[in-house]
Structure formats: structure tokens, C-alpha cells
Scaffold this active site. Structure first.
Site, PDB file in Angstrom:
ATOM      1  N   TYR A   1     -15.173 100.623  -0.468  1.00 26.01           N
ATOM      2  CA  TYR A   1     -14.185 100.489  -1.547  1.00 26.01           C
ATOM      3  C   TYR A   1     -12.838 101.046  -1.111  1.00 26.01           C
ATOM      4  O   TYR A   1     -12.746 101.847  -0.183  1.00 26.01           O
ATOM      5  CB  TYR A   1     -14.669 101.223  -2.805  1.00 26.01           C
ATOM      6  N   CYS A   2     -11.787 100.595  -1.808  1.00 28.92           N
ATOM      7  CA  CYS A   2     -10.446 101.167  -1.620  1.00 28.92           C
ATOM      8  C   CYS A   2      -9.713 101.063  -2.963  1.00 28.92           C
ATOM      9  O   CYS A   2     -10.338 100.805  -3.992  1.00 28.92           O
ATOM     10  CB  CYS A   2      -9.694 100.486  -0.478  1.00 28.92           C
ATOM     11  N   THR A   3      -8.403 101.264  -2.982  1.00 25.28           N
ATOM     12  CA  THR A   3      -7.654 101.347  -4.233  1.00 25.28           C
ATOM     13  C   THR A   3      -7.694 100.068  -5.069  1.00 25.28           C
ATOM     14  O   THR A   3      -8.034 100.089  -6.246  1.00 25.28           O
ATOM     15  CB  THR A   3      -6.171 101.688  -3.939  1.00 25.28           C
TER      16      THR A   3
ATOM     17  N   GLY B   1      -8.598  96.888  -3.329  1.00 20.56           N
ATOM     18  CA  GLY B   1      -9.401  95.898  -2.612  1.00 20.56           C
ATOM     19  C   GLY B   1      -8.806  95.401  -1.306  1.00 20.56           C
ATOM     20  O   GLY B   1      -9.519  94.888  -0.447  1.00 20.56           O
TER      21      GLY B   1
ATOM     22  N   ILE C   1     -10.986 100.317  -6.785  1.00 19.77           N
ATOM     23  CA  ILE C   1     -11.189 101.352  -7.803  1.00 19.77           C
ATOM     24  C   ILE C   1     -10.513 100.939  -9.111  1.00 19.77           C
ATOM     25  O   ILE C   1     -11.034 101.196 -10.196  1.00 19.77           O
ATOM     26  CB  ILE C   1     -10.595 102.700  -7.314  1.00 19.77           C
TER      27      ILE C   1
END
Ligand SMILES: [Zn+2]
Ligand SMILES: [Zn+2]
Length: 314
Positions: free
Chosen positions: A181-183, A185, A211
């Protein structure tokens, strides 16, 4: 209260002439009076723009009408219009839309991990066994104030160091199902491709919409703390958990400060008491340097209450 909106978006799409798109974007954003930051490359577009509801609506319509930029998943946040979130409008053409530091053709989104919706990602974590690991695709300072439960956080401060981290820790991913995951995508699209191309993990998945989208559906889910963002808000609360600690006294805290010493400019977590004592510097050393006027002071940044963020627009 007067509200405005921040749009966060990206699209990986082949752009033959990023320079021409840059000129069009500049014209469009200027006409709509938007501020923000947009990066273009032959691999696509990555943007954050800020304006009124009408201005940002018009921007989304113009983007959707363009042959290259239809069907973009725009993530939005309502914010207090009294603050400045971006220092003007910055539009750049670069080699990549996120700085992974690798050839966009060799490590492309075509090799990326399988997309999981927030609900599917949530379920995958709920069901996770010994062979599943959750991997943070961001920098350690971002994860310091908010992360998924039990996630592995690479000890990196720049995205371009992610491939090196993978190379040095291949065994960690051997035969594992990796949930990345990241901020929002964008970083996972190519970071997951890099991991997949190593051929060591059993399967690589990526959280669609990052997220941001997960927090909209699961504000009290497996993600705890704040979602770090790259504008003046710095970090947007998802729930009340405080993951960070003051770099000076170790008190539970998740407020970032930039050292007032312009030559240091360290981005650190500092509790109100320590920040006050050291007058917005990161250490006794910087405090002395600033007090004795041996170094220039950084312009002070306005603190912004991000409490309005992440309320979906219906
Ligand atoms: Zn402290
Ligand atoms: Zn400092």
C-alpha cells in the site's frame, strides 16, 4: 466555514508529447485559478490540485474530455479555504511521475501487482496467515505517524531507495503473499512491479486508491494513525491513534516540524513542549546556530488544522 477542495490523482498512460500536455495543463489550471503540483512523463500524469468546488469540478470535466485522461479516480478532500496548501502552481515534465529511478519501460505498471479494492485488502489482512506480509510502499517518516497494523516499513527516506531495499531483503519476500500500500496508489503501481519482476514472492497485491480510499471505507480499520500527504496539511487523521514519538523526548506525538535552521531544515516529529523550548529547531546545536545568527532562518510555515479532511463529497 468556507471550504475548498484538494484533488489527488494519477494515471499511467502513454503520453507521446508530455511537453505539449504541460502547456495545456498550465493553460487549464491558470484559467481555472487552481494551484497545486502536476508531474508529467511519457508514462503518465500525477497531480494534486486545489481550488473551489466549481473550479475543481471544471478541472475534472476537462480532464475527462481529454482523449488521454478519461476515467481517472480523483480522490478529494474538503479543506478550510482560509489556508494556502500549495505555493502556487508547479507543472513539470520529468522522466517518471514518481521518482523510482528506474526505466519506465523496464519496470512498468504492466508488471504491477494485482489490484485489491479497499474491502478486498481489508479482508486479506483479516485472513492473513504466516505467509502473508503487509508492505508499506512509502518512506519511513510517513509510516512514523500512520501505517497498517504489523506492516513492514522499509527504512528509506526516498522512494528511489525502494528498489535497493527490495534487493537487500529478497529473503523476506520468498514465497510470501505481499500486500502493498501507499498514500493514493501511485507508488505501488511500479514498486509492486519491481518486486514482482524479482520473481521471489508468491503473489504481489496492491491497495487500489491507497490509504486515502481505504480510510474512507474503513476509518477504524487496520490502518492506524494519520495519512501523510505532500501539501501543507502534512498528515490527515484517519483515526485517533498516535503512532509517532517526539524525536527529542520520546513523548507520544505525531506533529511534524521543520527545523528553523534553513541549512538543516530537518523534518522531524516534535512535541509542543520541545518545539517551544528549542524555538522550532531540531536540536541544541541548531538552536545555538539560529540564536547566534550563524545560519539563516527558514520561513515559518503556517500550521493547518486538517480536521476537515477526507469528508467525501456526495
Ligand atoms: Zn518532546
Ligand atoms: Zn536542525
Amino acid at each position: 466555514m468556507n471550504t475548498k477542495r484538494i484533488l489527488l490523482y494519477y494515471k499511467y498512460v502513454s503520453i507521446a508529447d508530455p511537453q505539449a500536455i504541460m502547456l495545456w495543463q498550465r493553460e487549464l489550471c491558470t484559467a481555472l485559478n487552481l494551484s497545486g503540483r502536476i508531474v508529467l512523463a511519457t508514462e503518465g500524469i500525477n497531480g494534486t490540485v486545489y481550488g473551489t468546488i466549481e473550479q475543481t469540478n471544471a478541472y475534472m470535466v476537462a480532464m475527462n474530455d481529454h482523449e488521454l485522461f478519461g476515467n481517472i479516480d480523483f480522490k478529494d478532500s474538503l479543506v478550510n479555504a482560509e489556508h494556502e496548501y500549495f505555493p502556487g502552481l508547479q507543472i513539470k515534465v520529468k522522466d517518471e511521475i514518481t521518482n523510482l529511478g528506474l526505466d519506465v519501460n523496464e519496470v512498468s505498471t504492466a508488471h504491477g501487482g494485482k489490484h485489491l479494492s479497499p474491502a478486498a485488502f481489508h479482508e486479506a489482512i483479516a485472513q492473513a496467515g504466516q505467509n502473508t506480509i503487509v508492505l508499506d510502499g512509502r518512506n519511513q517518516y510517513e509510516a512514523a505517524v500512520g501505517a497498517f497494523k504489523d506492516a513492514i516499513v522499509p527504512p528509506i527516506d526516498h522512494f528511489r531507495d525502494f528498489p535497493g531495499y527490495i534487493d537487500q531483503n529478497l529473503d523476506l519476500f520468498k514465497d510470501k503473499e505481499v500486500l502493498m500500500y501507499c498514500t493514493g496508489g501511485i507508488r505501488c503501481e511500479r514498486a509492486s512491479a519491481y518486486l514482482k519482476l524479482k520473481g521471489i514472492a508468491k503473489e504481489v497485491y496492491q491497495l487500489e486508491g491507497g490509504i486515502h480510499r481505504y480510510a474512507e471505507q474503513f476509518p477504524d480499520g487496520f490502518f492506524r494513525g494519520k495519512n501523510y500527504v505532500f501539501d501543507a496539511r502534512i498528515a490527515v487523521p484517519v483515526n485517533d491513534d498516535i503512532l509517532g514519538t517526539c524525536a527529542l523526548c520520546s513523548t507520544s506525538c505525531d506533529e511534524f516540524t521543520n527545523c528553523l535552521n534553513a541549512k538543516c531544515n530537518k523534518h522531524f516529529i516534535g512535541c509542543p513542549a520541545c518545539v517551544k523550548t528549542l524555538e522550532n529547531t531540531c536540536s541544541e546545536v541548531c538552536f545555538q546556530l539560529v540564536t547566534e545568527e550563524k545560519v539563516p532562518k527558514r520561513p515559518m510555515r503556517q500550521r493547518i488544522d486538517p480536521s476537515l479532511n477526507n469528508q467525501p463529497i456526495l
